[in-house]
Scaffold this active site. Structure first.
Site, PDB file in Angstrom:
ATOM      1  N   ASP A  42       0.849  -1.199   0.000  1.00  0.00           N
ATOM      2  CA  ASP A  42       0.000   0.000   0.000  1.00  0.00           C
ATOM      3  C   ASP A  42       0.883   1.246   0.000  1.00  0.00           C
ATOM      4  O   ASP A  42       1.899   1.305   0.697  1.00  0.00           O
ATOM      5  CB  ASP A  42      -0.903  -0.016   1.235  1.00  0.00           C
ATOM      6  CG  ASP A  42      -2.068   0.949   1.116  1.00  0.00           C
ATOM      7  OD1 ASP A  42      -3.216   0.485   1.049  1.00  0.00           O
ATOM      8  OD2 ASP A  42      -1.821   2.180   1.097  1.00  0.00           O
ATOM      9  N   ILE A  43       0.469   2.239  -0.764  1.00  0.00           N
ATOM     10  CA  ILE A  43       1.264   3.469  -0.891  1.00  0.00           C
ATOM     11  C   ILE A  43       1.207   4.299   0.395  1.00  0.00           C
ATOM     12  O   ILE A  43       2.074   5.140   0.629  1.00  0.00           O
ATOM     13  CB  ILE A  43       0.770   4.285  -2.115  1.00  0.00           C
ATOM     14  CG1 ILE A  43       1.872   5.150  -2.672  1.00  0.00           C
ATOM     15  CG2 ILE A  43      -0.488   5.081  -1.792  1.00  0.00           C
ATOM     16  CD1 ILE A  43       1.569   5.753  -4.033  1.00  0.00           C
ATOM     17  N   ASN A  81     -12.790  -3.222   2.876  1.00  0.00           N
ATOM     18  CA  ASN A  81     -13.683  -2.080   3.009  1.00  0.00           C
ATOM     19  C   ASN A  81     -14.667  -2.125   1.841  1.00  0.00           C
ATOM     20  O   ASN A  81     -14.260  -2.253   0.687  1.00  0.00           O
ATOM     21  CB  ASN A  81     -12.879  -0.776   2.983  1.00  0.00           C
ATOM     22  CG  ASN A  81     -11.945  -0.652   4.170  1.00  0.00           C
ATOM     23  OD1 ASN A  81     -12.265  -1.096   5.273  1.00  0.00           O
ATOM     24  ND2 ASN A  81     -10.777  -0.059   3.962  1.00  0.00           N
ATOM     25  N   GLY A 114     -15.706   2.742   4.129  1.00  0.00           N
ATOM     26  CA  GLY A 114     -14.450   3.477   3.969  1.00  0.00           C
ATOM     27  C   GLY A 114     -13.691   3.132   2.704  1.00  0.00           C
ATOM     28  O   GLY A 114     -12.502   3.435   2.592  1.00  0.00           O
ATOM     29  N   GLN A 115     -14.368   2.505   1.743  1.00  0.00           N
ATOM     30  CA  GLN A 115     -13.681   2.148   0.498  1.00  0.00           C
ATOM     31  C   GLN A 115     -13.398   3.405  -0.323  1.00  0.00           C
ATOM     32  O   GLN A 115     -14.269   4.266  -0.486  1.00  0.00           O
ATOM     33  CB  GLN A 115     -14.547   1.171  -0.327  1.00  0.00           C
ATOM     34  CG  GLN A 115     -13.829   0.643  -1.559  1.00  0.00           C
ATOM     35  CD  GLN A 115     -14.611  -0.455  -2.276  1.00  0.00           C
ATOM     36  OE1 GLN A 115     -15.708  -0.827  -1.858  1.00  0.00           O
ATOM     37  NE2 GLN A 115     -14.040  -0.950  -3.357  1.00  0.00           N
ATOM     38  N   HIS A 129     -10.407  -5.208  -3.128  1.00  0.00           N
ATOM     39  CA  HIS A 129      -9.069  -5.472  -2.588  1.00  0.00           C
ATOM     40  C   HIS A 129      -9.173  -5.899  -1.135  1.00  0.00           C
ATOM     41  O   HIS A 129     -10.063  -5.482  -0.404  1.00  0.00           O
ATOM     42  CB  HIS A 129      -8.156  -4.251  -2.726  1.00  0.00           C
ATOM     43  CG  HIS A 129      -8.744  -2.981  -2.202  1.00  0.00           C
ATOM     44  ND1 HIS A 129      -9.659  -2.239  -2.902  1.00  0.00           N
ATOM     45  CD2 HIS A 129      -8.550  -2.330  -1.027  1.00  0.00           C
ATOM     46  CE1 HIS A 129      -9.999  -1.173  -2.192  1.00  0.00           C
ATOM     47  NE2 HIS A 129      -9.353  -1.210  -1.046  1.00  0.00           N
ATOM     48  N   LEU A 130      -8.222  -6.736  -0.747  1.00  0.00           N
ATOM     49  CA  LEU A 130      -8.108  -7.186   0.638  1.00  0.00           C
ATOM     50  C   LEU A 130      -6.833  -6.588   1.206  1.00  0.00           C
ATOM     51  O   LEU A 130      -5.760  -6.699   0.598  1.00  0.00           O
ATOM     52  CB  LEU A 130      -8.044  -8.716   0.715  1.00  0.00           C
ATOM     53  CG  LEU A 130      -9.311  -9.479   0.283  1.00  0.00           C
ATOM     54  CD1 LEU A 130      -9.370  -9.649  -1.223  1.00  0.00           C
ATOM     55  CD2 LEU A 130      -9.363 -10.837   0.958  1.00  0.00           C
ATOM     56  N   HIS A 131      -6.976  -5.915   2.328  1.00  0.00           N
ATOM     57  CA  HIS A 131      -5.805  -5.359   3.013  1.00  0.00           C
ATOM     58  C   HIS A 131      -5.220  -6.439   3.919  1.00  0.00           C
ATOM     59  O   HIS A 131      -5.960  -7.069   4.689  1.00  0.00           O
ATOM     60  CB  HIS A 131      -6.194  -4.194   3.919  1.00  0.00           C
ATOM     61  CG  HIS A 131      -6.785  -3.000   3.227  1.00  0.00           C
ATOM     62  ND1 HIS A 131      -6.069  -1.837   3.030  1.00  0.00           N
ATOM     63  CD2 HIS A 131      -8.015  -2.768   2.710  1.00  0.00           C
ATOM     64  CE1 HIS A 131      -6.850  -0.939   2.437  1.00  0.00           C
ATOM     65  NE2 HIS A 131      -8.028  -1.476   2.231  1.00  0.00           N
TER      66      HIS A 131
HETATM   67  P1  5GP Z   1      -9.691   1.378   0.541  1.00  0.00           P
HETATM   68  O1  5GP Z   1      -9.766   2.630   1.356  1.00  0.00           O
HETATM   69  O2  5GP Z   1     -10.406   1.548  -0.780  1.00  0.00           O
HETATM   70  O3  5GP Z   1     -10.082   0.134   1.266  1.00  0.00           O
HETATM   71  O4  5GP Z   1      -8.158   1.155   0.238  1.00  0.00           O
HETATM   72  C1  5GP Z   1      -7.493   1.693  -0.851  1.00  0.00           C
HETATM   73  C2  5GP Z   1      -6.034   1.637  -0.529  1.00  0.00           C
HETATM   74  O5  5GP Z   1      -5.330   1.858  -1.733  1.00  0.00           O
HETATM   75  C3  5GP Z   1      -5.569   2.684   0.463  1.00  0.00           C
HETATM   76  O6  5GP Z   1      -5.010   2.053   1.593  1.00  0.00           O
HETATM   77  C4  5GP Z   1      -4.564   3.508  -0.312  1.00  0.00           C
HETATM   78  O7  5GP Z   1      -3.477   3.912   0.461  1.00  0.00           O
HETATM   79  C5  5GP Z   1      -4.155   2.559  -1.430  1.00  0.00           C
HETATM   80  N1  5GP Z   1      -3.748   3.221  -2.649  1.00  0.00           N
HETATM   81  C6  5GP Z   1      -4.384   4.247  -3.278  1.00  0.00           C
HETATM   82  N2  5GP Z   1      -3.728   4.595  -4.396  1.00  0.00           N
HETATM   83  C7  5GP Z   1      -2.650   3.774  -4.480  1.00  0.00           C
HETATM   84  C8  5GP Z   1      -1.591   3.650  -5.423  1.00  0.00           C
HETATM   85  O8  5GP Z   1      -1.499   4.372  -6.407  1.00  0.00           O
HETATM   86  N3  5GP Z   1      -0.656   2.698  -5.170  1.00  0.00           N
HETATM   87  C9  5GP Z   1      -0.730   1.865  -4.089  1.00  0.00           C
HETATM   88  N4  5GP Z   1       0.250   0.958  -3.945  1.00  0.00           N
HETATM   89  N5  5GP Z   1      -1.718   1.959  -3.183  1.00  0.00           N
HETATM   90  C10 5GP Z   1      -2.661   2.909  -3.376  1.00  0.00           C
END
Ligand code: 5GP
Length: 113
Positions: free
Chosen positions: A30-31, A86, A92-93, A99-101
């Protein structure tokens, strides 16, 4: 489905630190890490969110889960980790590609925020 940042990672249009890949899934760091280890596991199939999954996705969803212990072991998460999905606005998506964290490397607390 509109293209997301994750479909661009799959196609290598934008860079990511990829830690796992097979025919159906890809995982990358994750970035904006929320833990010492924060990895995202995504299907290559562009499903926007968990709500959009159907019976036909059952095997794919199982595959994503089965990949996780392998990825976690490779990342050195021998003492446990958390897996989070999420779903939608209240979940909070922010990126609408399922995606799975995987979060690990520190003690998780409950309940999450
Ligand atoms: P969500 O909030 O949708 O469950 O998670 C999305 C995740 O994607 C966040 O944790 C966010 O930091 C990550 N993310 C968003 N843009 C990028 C990207 O360009 N590269 C990577 N590696 N992660 C990203």
């Amino acid at each position: 489905m509109t293209e997301t940042i994750f479909s661009k990672i799959i196609s290598r249009e934008i860079p990511a630190t990829i830690v796992y890949e097979d025919d159906l899934a890809i995982a990358f760091t994750d970035i904006n890490s929320q833990a010492p280890t924060h990895i995202l596991v995504i299907p290559k199939k562009p499903i926007p969110k968990l709500d959009d999954c159907t019976e036909s996705d059952q095997a794919l969803l199982g595959h994503l889960l089965v990949c996780i212990p392998k990825i976690a072991q490779q990342a050195g998460l021998s003492d446990g980790y958390r897996v989070v999905i999420n779903n939608g606005n209240d979940g909070g998506q922010t990126v609408y590609h399922l995606h799975l964290h995987i979060l690990g490397g520190r003690q998780m607390i409950w309940p999450p925020g």
